[in-house]
Scaffold this motif. Structure first.
Motif, short mmCIF file in Angstrom:
data_model
loop_
_atom_site.label_atom_id
_atom_site.label_comp_id
_atom_site.label_asym_id
_atom_site.label_seq_id
_atom_site.Cartn_x
_atom_site.Cartn_y
_atom_site.Cartn_z
N ARG A 108 0.95 -1.31 -0.12
CA ARG A 108 -0.14 -0.07 -0.15
C ARG A 108 0.98 1.19 -0.10
NH1 ARG A 108 -4.80 -1.96 4.14
NH2 ARG A 108 -6.04 -3.20 2.65
N HIS A 109 1.99 1.20 0.67
CA HIS A 109 3.07 2.25 0.62
C HIS A 109 3.41 2.65 -0.88
CE1 HIS A 109 6.93 4.31 1.06
NE2 HIS A 109 6.40 4.77 2.19
N VAL A 110 3.86 1.47 -1.56
CA VAL A 110 4.30 1.60 -3.10
C VAL A 110 2.91 2.29 -3.85
CG1 VAL A 110 4.62 0.41 -5.01
CG2 VAL A 110 5.91 0.03 -2.71
N VAL A 111 1.82 1.81 -3.64
CA VAL A 111 0.66 2.16 -4.59
C VAL A 111 0.34 3.62 -4.20
CG1 VAL A 111 -1.75 2.19 -4.36
CG2 VAL A 111 -0.69 -0.01 -4.43
N MET A 112 0.57 4.12 -3.13
CA MET A 112 0.28 5.52 -2.63
C MET A 112 1.45 6.42 -3.07
SD MET A 112 -1.96 5.48 0.85
CE MET A 112 -2.55 7.22 0.59
N THR A 113 2.72 6.00 -2.83
CA THR A 113 3.77 6.86 -3.27
C THR A 113 3.82 6.80 -4.70
OG1 THR A 113 5.28 5.00 -2.84
CG2 THR A 113 4.94 6.69 -1.02
N GLU A 114 3.54 5.91 -5.57
CA GLU A 114 3.70 6.02 -6.96
C GLU A 114 2.77 6.92 -7.76
OE1 GLU A 114 3.01 1.83 -8.57
OE2 GLU A 114 5.31 1.55 -8.33
N ARG A 115 1.42 7.11 -6.82
CA ARG A 115 0.56 8.13 -7.26
C ARG A 115 0.82 9.29 -6.71
NH1 ARG A 115 -5.88 6.62 -6.64
NH2 ARG A 115 -6.67 8.08 -7.99
N LEU A 123 4.04 8.84 5.05
CA LEU A 123 3.23 7.77 5.18
C LEU A 123 3.54 6.86 6.15
CD1 LEU A 123 1.99 6.45 1.50
CD2 LEU A 123 0.65 7.10 3.39
N PRO A 124 4.77 6.77 6.48
CA PRO A 124 5.50 5.50 7.42
C PRO A 124 4.73 5.61 8.82
CG PRO A 124 7.22 5.93 6.12
CD PRO A 124 5.96 7.01 5.54
N ARG A 125 4.44 7.22 9.17
CA ARG A 125 3.62 7.38 10.43
C ARG A 125 2.40 6.78 10.58
NH1 ARG A 125 3.01 13.97 10.20
NH2 ARG A 125 5.04 14.47 8.93
N TYR A 126 1.79 6.43 9.53
CA TYR A 126 0.49 5.72 9.46
C TYR A 126 0.58 4.20 8.99
CZ TYR A 126 -0.69 10.43 9.20
OH TYR A 126 -1.10 11.92 9.32
N PHE A 127 1.66 3.37 9.81
CA PHE A 127 1.70 2.17 9.41
C PHE A 127 0.70 1.39 9.67
CE2 PHE A 127 2.94 -2.07 10.57
CZ PHE A 127 3.98 -2.53 9.55
N SER A 128 -0.14 1.88 10.93
CA SER A 128 -1.21 0.84 11.27
C SER A 128 -2.34 0.89 10.08
CB SER A 128 -1.61 1.18 12.62
OG SER A 128 -1.98 2.31 12.83
N VAL A 129 -2.63 2.21 9.73
CA VAL A 129 -3.55 2.54 8.52
C VAL A 129 -3.19 1.42 7.28
CG1 VAL A 129 -4.39 4.16 6.79
CG2 VAL A 129 -4.24 4.65 9.41
N LEU A 130 -2.00 1.61 6.90
CA LEU A 130 -1.53 0.74 5.85
C LEU A 130 -1.49 -0.80 6.06
CD1 LEU A 130 1.60 2.83 4.61
CD2 LEU A 130 -0.60 3.02 3.85
N PHE A 138 -9.40 0.83 2.55
CA PHE A 138 -8.31 1.44 1.84
C PHE A 138 -8.71 2.02 0.53
CE2 PHE A 138 -4.53 0.92 -0.58
CZ PHE A 138 -3.57 1.94 0.06
N ARG A 139 -9.39 1.31 -0.17
CA ARG A 139 -9.88 1.86 -1.63
C ARG A 139 -10.77 3.10 -1.31
NH1 ARG A 139 -6.38 0.02 -4.82
NH2 ARG A 139 -5.88 -1.97 -4.31
N ARG A 140 -11.50 3.32 -0.31
CA ARG A 140 -12.28 4.35 -0.12
C ARG A 140 -11.37 5.43 0.36
NH1 ARG A 140 -16.48 0.93 1.48
NH2 ARG A 140 -15.47 0.19 3.45
N LEU A 141 -10.35 5.26 1.10
CA LEU A 141 -9.24 6.32 1.30
C LEU A 141 -8.90 6.76 0.20
CD1 LEU A 141 -7.51 7.78 3.63
CD2 LEU A 141 -5.93 5.68 3.56
N LEU A 142 -8.40 5.76 -0.78
CA LEU A 142 -7.63 6.36 -1.95
C LEU A 142 -8.58 7.24 -3.03
CD1 LEU A 142 -5.60 2.96 -3.24
CD2 LEU A 142 -4.81 5.05 -1.98
N SER A 143 -9.58 6.71 -3.06
CA SER A 143 -10.65 7.39 -3.88
C SER A 143 -11.10 8.84 -3.05
CB SER A 143 -12.12 6.68 -4.10
OG SER A 143 -12.72 6.50 -2.81
N MET A 144 -11.42 8.75 -1.62
CA MET A 144 -11.47 10.01 -1.02
C MET A 144 -10.34 11.13 -1.41
SD MET A 144 -13.97 11.55 0.88
CE MET A 144 -13.77 13.19 0.02
N LEU A 145 -9.13 10.74 -1.11
CA LEU A 145 -7.94 11.70 -1.36
C LEU A 145 -7.73 11.95 -2.55
CD1 LEU A 145 -5.66 12.83 0.01
CD2 LEU A 145 -4.43 10.85 -0.47
N ALA A 146 -8.05 11.17 -3.70
CA ALA A 146 -7.94 11.50 -4.92
C ALA A 146 -9.11 12.71 -5.43
CB ALA A 146 -8.11 10.30 -6.01
N TRP A 147 -10.17 12.44 -4.91
CA TRP A 147 -11.45 13.38 -5.17
C TRP A 147 -11.05 14.66 -4.70
CZ3 TRP A 147 -15.14 16.33 -2.46
CH2 TRP A 147 -16.30 16.78 -3.44
#
Length: 386
Positions: A108-115, A123-130, A138-147
């Motif tokens: 998930r770290h790779v997915v988010m940092t590539e984007r 992101l490492p601060r949020y290890f438990s989230v990842l 997690f998918r909702r988090l990605l879509s919400m952040l992108a929106w």
């Protein structure tokens, strides 16, 4: 070994997640001494030492086990396990049954940092989230952040966000996370802004609660006595109270009896900024009564920015010392060395509390002060008999 690696994994997982490939050599391989026994220990407790050696001989886990030859004076040549060498965080995670969490966090770290490459540092601060978010979350988090990134100033209420699976409760629980990630992507200072400022969503109106203590004032608003409404709506009230009390504690405000020409506003906390939008306060005698602690005085100073005529009530050194037996501890005192807009006696009281002049983190909550004596003071201020 497992206990040691569990502690190390817990302490270092965020740092390991943040490592760039070029930095890996500074940590890996990780070499851990096994604490091999001495000949004296072998003589005194041979079964225990042989059992320890057999345990390592039978071990088939990840990592490389290094052995060493030792010639003991009495027991002769011995082949002893000396070190365990682990090449990467994945091997540590496997050792301590955290392999799935580590892989999930890393992917998930790779997915988010590539984007969003800007997130690499945070992101490492949020290890438990990842590591622990359900896949749907997690998918909702990605879509919400992108929106939010694509729609910076919508002024929509959270309920109006056109994304499947996003509701106000979900968003409220993750507001701090989303705000911080969004601030990093936009290179904003998240510490200085709240969630709604960062996201451009519409802030739900903050309700201000007040009681009208005069029958004539109540008549002007259809007989209502206890009103909760947004400050902008309360600003439209067509009346001019003579006296306004602003109290921090709700129960204190509810205890007020009728007083001629008076209003009591309750429970604003640091939301005293709303007072600046109430034009009917301008001609009134205004009194603030809060806890005698550093935050109570900080709120008083903040409120006085909007109401220069504001006076403090039962927030003085004499009241504090007279009620010594009612003191409690202020867990997290205000950080500022001084507060603006305080009078000299109030500033002195603030410094005394900050410097522990009367004890460590002294606090007198307004609700603990005897109501009879407090009410006599309030009544005298209102009817002019002090």
């Amino acid at each position: 070994m497992r206990a040691l690696l569990q502690r190390r994994f817990k302490a270092q997982q965020k740092n390991w997640l943040a490592e760039e490939p070029a930095d890996a050599g500074s940590v890996w391989p990780m070499s851990i001494a096994l604490g091999r026994p001495t000949e004296k220990e072998g003589l005194e407790n041979p079964e225990r030492v042989r059992g320890w050696i057999r345990a390592w001989q039978d071990w088939r886990g990840v990592g490389q086990l290094l052995w060493i030859e030792r010639r003991w004076r009495v027991l002769g040549n011995q082949r002893l396990p000396e070190r365990l060498v682990l090449d990467n965080p994945q091997e540590v995670a496997t050792w301590v049954d955290e392999s799935e969490r580590w892989q999930r966090a890393r992917c998930r770290h790779v997915v988010m940092t590539e984007r969003w490459p800007q997130l690499g540092s945070v992101l490492p601060r949020y290890f438990s989230v990842l590591a622990d978010y359900a896949e749907g979350d997690f998918r909702r988090l990605l879509s919400m952040l992108a929106w939010l990134i694509d729609h910076p100033e919508t002024q929509l209420y959270p309920r109006q966000i056109p994304l499947a699976g996003i509701d106000s409760k979900w968003l409220e629980a993750r507001g701090s996370l989303l705000g911080n990630l969004l601030a990093v992507v936009r290179q904003q200072a998240s510490e200085e802004s709240d969630f709604f400022t960062l996201t451009g969503l519409r802030r739900p109106p903050r309700l201000l609660r007040l009681r009208l203590l005069d029958p004539e004032l109540r008549r002007r608003v259809g007989g209502l006595e206890d009103i909760s409404a947004p400050a902008k709506q309360l600003a439209q009230l067509n009346f001019a109270p003579q006296t306004v009390f602003i109290v921090e504690n709700l129960q204190t405000g509810l205890a007020f009896s009728d007083l001629p020409g008076a209003v009591v506003i309750m429970g604003l906390g640091y939301g005293v900024d709303d007072l600046g939008g109430l034009p009917w306060l301008e001609g009134a005698a205004c009194f603030y009564w809060g806890d005698i602690d550093t935050h109570g005085l900080a709120i008083l100073g903040r409120a006085r920015r909007y109401l220069p005529q504001l006076q403090s009530l039962l927030m003085d050194r004499q009241t504090l010392l007279r009620n010594r037996d009612l003191w409690v501890k202020e867990e997290r005192p205000h950080a500022a060395p001084e507060i603006s807009c305080l009078t000299l006696p109030e500033q002195s009281l603030y410094r005394g509390l900050k410097n522990h002049e009367w004890g460590q983190n002294v606090r007198l909550e307004q609700e603990r002060i005897a109501w009879d004596s407090a009410w006599d003071k309030i009544y005298a201020l209102t009817v002019g008999e002090e």
